[in-house]
Design a protein around this motif. Sequence first.
Motif, PDB file in Angstrom:
ATOM      1  N   ASN A  31       0.788  -1.236   0.000  1.00  0.00           N
ATOM      2  CA  ASN A  31       0.000   0.000   0.000  1.00  0.00           C
ATOM      3  C   ASN A  31       0.825   1.293   0.000  1.00  0.00           C
ATOM      4  OD1 ASN A  31      -2.567   1.610   1.962  1.00  0.00           O
ATOM      5  ND2 ASN A  31      -2.446   1.355  -0.214  1.00  0.00           N
ATOM      6  N   GLU A  32       2.037   1.229  -0.551  1.00  0.00           N
ATOM      7  CA  GLU A  32       2.754   2.501  -0.721  1.00  0.00           C
ATOM      8  C   GLU A  32       2.766   2.879  -2.205  1.00  0.00           C
ATOM      9  OE1 GLU A  32       6.846   2.658   0.474  1.00  0.00           O
ATOM     10  OE2 GLU A  32       7.438   0.920  -0.690  1.00  0.00           O
ATOM     11  N   ILE A  33       3.061   4.155  -2.453  1.00  0.00           N
ATOM     12  CA  ILE A  33       3.349   4.581  -3.824  1.00  0.00           C
ATOM     13  C   ILE A  33       4.869   4.633  -3.912  1.00  0.00           C
ATOM     14  CG2 ILE A  33       3.038   6.342  -5.593  1.00  0.00           C
ATOM     15  CD1 ILE A  33       0.517   7.280  -4.246  1.00  0.00           C
ATOM     16  N   PHE A  34       5.418   3.765  -4.743  1.00  0.00           N
ATOM     17  CA  PHE A  34       6.872   3.646  -4.828  1.00  0.00           C
ATOM     18  C   PHE A  34       7.314   4.145  -6.198  1.00  0.00           C
ATOM     19  CE2 PHE A  34      10.954   1.682  -5.473  1.00  0.00           C
ATOM     20  CZ  PHE A  34      11.518   1.663  -4.205  1.00  0.00           C
ATOM     21  N   GLY A  35       8.256   5.060  -6.224  1.00  0.00           N
ATOM     22  CA  GLY A  35       8.703   5.636  -7.493  1.00  0.00           C
ATOM     23  C   GLY A  35      10.081   5.145  -7.902  1.00  0.00           C
ATOM     24  N   LEU A  36      10.199   4.810  -9.194  1.00  0.00           N
ATOM     25  CA  LEU A  36      11.524   4.553  -9.760  1.00  0.00           C
ATOM     26  C   LEU A  36      11.883   5.818 -10.530  1.00  0.00           C
ATOM     27  CD1 LEU A  36      10.856   0.956 -11.166  1.00  0.00           C
ATOM     28  CD2 LEU A  36      12.172   1.529  -9.131  1.00  0.00           C
ATOM     29  N   ILE A 188       3.383   1.262  -8.175  1.00  0.00           N
ATOM     30  CA  ILE A 188       4.791   1.467  -8.542  1.00  0.00           C
ATOM     31  C   ILE A 188       4.773   2.309  -9.802  1.00  0.00           C
ATOM     32  CG2 ILE A 188       6.929   0.308  -9.237  1.00  0.00           C
ATOM     33  CD1 ILE A 188       5.432  -2.241  -7.969  1.00  0.00           C
ATOM     34  N   LEU A 189       5.459   3.430  -9.758  1.00  0.00           N
ATOM     35  CA  LEU A 189       5.491   4.221 -10.972  1.00  0.00           C
ATOM     36  C   LEU A 189       6.919   4.621 -11.306  1.00  0.00           C
ATOM     37  CD1 LEU A 189       5.756   7.552 -10.229  1.00  0.00           C
ATOM     38  CD2 LEU A 189       3.454   7.121  -9.459  1.00  0.00           C
ATOM     39  N   THR A 190       7.168   4.732 -12.601  1.00  0.00           N
ATOM     40  CA  THR A 190       8.465   5.258 -13.020  1.00  0.00           C
ATOM     41  C   THR A 190       8.235   6.695 -13.459  1.00  0.00           C
ATOM     42  OG1 THR A 190       8.402   4.896 -15.398  1.00  0.00           O
ATOM     43  CG2 THR A 190       8.942   2.990 -14.036  1.00  0.00           C
ATOM     44  N   THR A 191       9.214   7.497 -13.250  1.00  0.00           N
ATOM     45  CA  THR A 191       9.074   8.897 -13.663  1.00  0.00           C
ATOM     46  C   THR A 191      10.453   9.529 -13.795  1.00  0.00           C
ATOM     47  OG1 THR A 191       8.017  11.022 -13.137  1.00  0.00           O
ATOM     48  CG2 THR A 191       8.851   9.760 -11.274  1.00  0.00           C
ATOM     49  N   HIS A 192      10.536  10.552 -14.658  1.00  0.00           N
ATOM     50  CA  HIS A 192      11.733  11.379 -14.556  1.00  0.00           C
ATOM     51  C   HIS A 192      11.356  12.809 -14.168  1.00  0.00           C
ATOM     52  CE1 HIS A 192      11.151  11.004 -19.059  1.00  0.00           C
ATOM     53  NE2 HIS A 192      10.834  12.256 -18.815  1.00  0.00           N
ATOM     54  N   TYR A 193      10.131  12.930 -13.597  1.00  0.00           N
ATOM     55  CA  TYR A 193       9.727  14.226 -13.062  1.00  0.00           C
ATOM     56  C   TYR A 193       9.951  14.250 -11.554  1.00  0.00           C
ATOM     57  CZ  TYR A 193       7.256  14.867 -17.512  1.00  0.00           C
ATOM     58  OH  TYR A 193       6.935  14.996 -18.830  1.00  0.00           O
ATOM     59  N   LEU A 194      10.838  15.137 -11.121  1.00  0.00           N
ATOM     60  CA  LEU A 194      11.150  15.214  -9.690  1.00  0.00           C
ATOM     61  C   LEU A 194       9.958  15.686  -8.872  1.00  0.00           C
ATOM     62  CD1 LEU A 194      14.569  16.778 -10.410  1.00  0.00           C
ATOM     63  CD2 LEU A 194      14.320  14.711  -9.049  1.00  0.00           C
ATOM     64  N   ASP A 195       9.164  16.618  -9.436  1.00  0.00           N
ATOM     65  CA  ASP A 195       8.009  17.119  -8.669  1.00  0.00           C
ATOM     66  C   ASP A 195       6.986  16.007  -8.475  1.00  0.00           C
ATOM     67  OD1 ASP A 195       7.370  17.082 -11.366  1.00  0.00           O
ATOM     68  OD2 ASP A 195       6.112  18.867 -11.300  1.00  0.00           O
ATOM     69  N   CYS A 201       5.093  10.115  -4.175  1.00  0.00           N
ATOM     70  CA  CYS A 201       5.678   8.837  -3.733  1.00  0.00           C
ATOM     71  C   CYS A 201       5.983   8.824  -2.240  1.00  0.00           C
ATOM     72  CB  CYS A 201       6.951   8.544  -4.511  1.00  0.00           C
ATOM     73  SG  CYS A 201       6.630   8.386  -6.268  1.00  0.00           S
ATOM     74  N   ASP A 202       5.618   7.716  -1.595  1.00  0.00           N
ATOM     75  CA  ASP A 202       6.013   7.517  -0.203  1.00  0.00           C
ATOM     76  C   ASP A 202       7.518   7.272  -0.141  1.00  0.00           C
ATOM     77  OD1 ASP A 202       3.355   7.523   0.988  1.00  0.00           O
ATOM     78  OD2 ASP A 202       3.045   5.731  -0.225  1.00  0.00           O
ATOM     79  N   ARG A 203       7.994   6.480  -1.106  1.00  0.00           N
ATOM     80  CA  ARG A 203       9.449   6.243  -1.182  1.00  0.00           C
ATOM     81  C   ARG A 203       9.841   6.189  -2.654  1.00  0.00           C
ATOM     82  NH1 ARG A 203      11.601   1.453   1.584  1.00  0.00           N
ATOM     83  NH2 ARG A 203       9.911   0.400   0.509  1.00  0.00           N
ATOM     84  N   ILE A 204      11.098   6.519  -2.914  1.00  0.00           N
ATOM     85  CA  ILE A 204      11.586   6.441  -4.290  1.00  0.00           C
ATOM     86  C   ILE A 204      12.942   5.751  -4.321  1.00  0.00           C
ATOM     87  CG2 ILE A 204      10.403   8.487  -5.184  1.00  0.00           C
ATOM     88  CD1 ILE A 204      12.956  10.060  -4.788  1.00  0.00           C
ATOM     89  N   ALA A 205      13.218   5.140  -5.461  1.00  0.00           N
ATOM     90  CA  ALA A 205      14.572   4.635  -5.709  1.00  0.00           C
ATOM     91  C   ALA A 205      15.150   5.502  -6.818  1.00  0.00           C
ATOM     92  CB  ALA A 205      14.520   3.175  -6.140  1.00  0.00           C
ATOM     93  N   ILE A 206      16.337   6.036  -6.589  1.00  0.00           N
ATOM     94  CA  ILE A 206      16.988   6.850  -7.621  1.00  0.00           C
ATOM     95  C   ILE A 206      17.914   5.939  -8.422  1.00  0.00           C
ATOM     96  CG2 ILE A 206      18.644   8.728  -8.006  1.00  0.00           C
ATOM     97  CD1 ILE A 206      17.243  10.261  -5.833  1.00  0.00           C
ATOM     98  N   ILE A 207      17.630   5.897  -9.726  1.00  0.00           N
ATOM     99  CA  ILE A 207      18.320   4.944 -10.603  1.00  0.00           C
ATOM    100  C   ILE A 207      19.099   5.706 -11.664  1.00  0.00           C
ATOM    101  CG2 ILE A 207      17.926   3.046 -12.229  1.00  0.00           C
ATOM    102  CD1 ILE A 207      15.316   2.558 -10.729  1.00  0.00           C
ATOM    103  N   ASN A 208      20.326   5.267 -11.895  1.00  0.00           N
ATOM    104  CA  ASN A 208      21.116   5.863 -12.968  1.00  0.00           C
ATOM    105  C   ASN A 208      22.041   4.793 -13.523  1.00  0.00           C
ATOM    106  OD1 ASN A 208      21.813   8.087 -14.589  1.00  0.00           O
ATOM    107  ND2 ASN A 208      23.663   8.448 -13.379  1.00  0.00           N
TER     108      ASN A 208
END
Length: 315
Positions: A31-36, A188-195, A201-208
């Motif tokens: 039940n979280e919104i997790f951002g990649l 789970i969502l992917t985005t390249h929008y920081l805002d 997102c409750d939590r995000i993973a920063i991927i590069n």
Amino acid sequence: MSEKIIEFQDVSISYGTHYAVRNCSFEINENEIFGLLGPNGAGKSTLIRALLGQLDYEGNIFIMGEELTRIPREELNDLIGVIPQEPCFLRDFTVYENLKFAGKLYRLPNIEEIVEDSISKFLLSNYRDKPVKFLSGGYKRLVNIAMSTIHDPHIIVMDEPTVGLDASVRNKIWEIIKKLNKEGKTIILTTHYLDEASLLCDRIAIINNGYVLSYGPPPELIEKYGGNTRIFLNVDKDPSPLLNSIKKIPNIIEVKISGKLIEIECKSKYAAHVIRDVVLVLEAPPHRIKPLHSEVREPTLSDAFMKIVGSEIGL
Ligand SMILES: Nc1ncnc2c1ncn2[C@@H]1O[C@H](COP(=O)(O)OP(=O)(O)OP(=O)(O)O)[C@@H](O)[C@H]1O
Ligand SMILES: [Mg+2]
């Protein structure tokens, strides 16, 4: 305490000899919104496609404690609703027909009723009988969200849900994402929008470059990597004679003066005290310098991203 629903353990994924994802480990909670979050080519969609069972991988991916490769395909489809990066529907069919088609694919009972509910839930009532090809990009995206969630999946995966959309439709989609989350969905969502990442997102993973460089709640990442609060103070006279006195004020990390502008760095929690103390020093005789305008700039996810990745996200 939140329970993990998905776990990536040391996952690497290659296309031929090129590794698009390398040694990624992270957990997604129920039940979280997790951002990649990452720039183009970071590996976000590759991670998503692996989670959907579409790509081979090294390492382990667990969903509800079960290794992904052991979950039957049909069960996986029922569990996860996917809104792919590229819109996917029957262009010449109406919104209603597309949703009915999606309902049939999932073998739903009472399809008509479910489709009507979905049309109103996803703000599509005015477009019910229009061929999807005539809808704007934003409404096409809403059709895709409606189609992918018609079977009420427990987990919803959205690959760049708002890319290329204008602000008003982005807002609508953000509201829908929040609503789905409130209903109990893990998103789970992917985005390249920081805002977007910061707001939703409750939590995000920063991927590069295929690596997960850091992950956690946005405020924690900002606190850890975003740097200091900056205070900009415009004054009516050259304040440089007071530079040393300002530097002695407690909790100030750095002070710079250029012309009639004073720039001060401190930790966010001390900003109000620091401003008060600086003003006292400035206004004291004999200099009697008057502050004209002040601005406080708190660190943002963009600052944290810069620090973690070493460059701006770039679009
Ligand atoms: N089918 C494929 N065959 C070969 N290489 C691929 C394939 N799909 C992706 N890649 C490469 O893998 C890397 C990661 O791509 P991926 O699509 O996962 O990135 P992304 O973070 O989703 O980027 P974007 O923001 O542009 O959607 C890139 O270098 C990309 O060129
Ligand atoms: Mg992608």
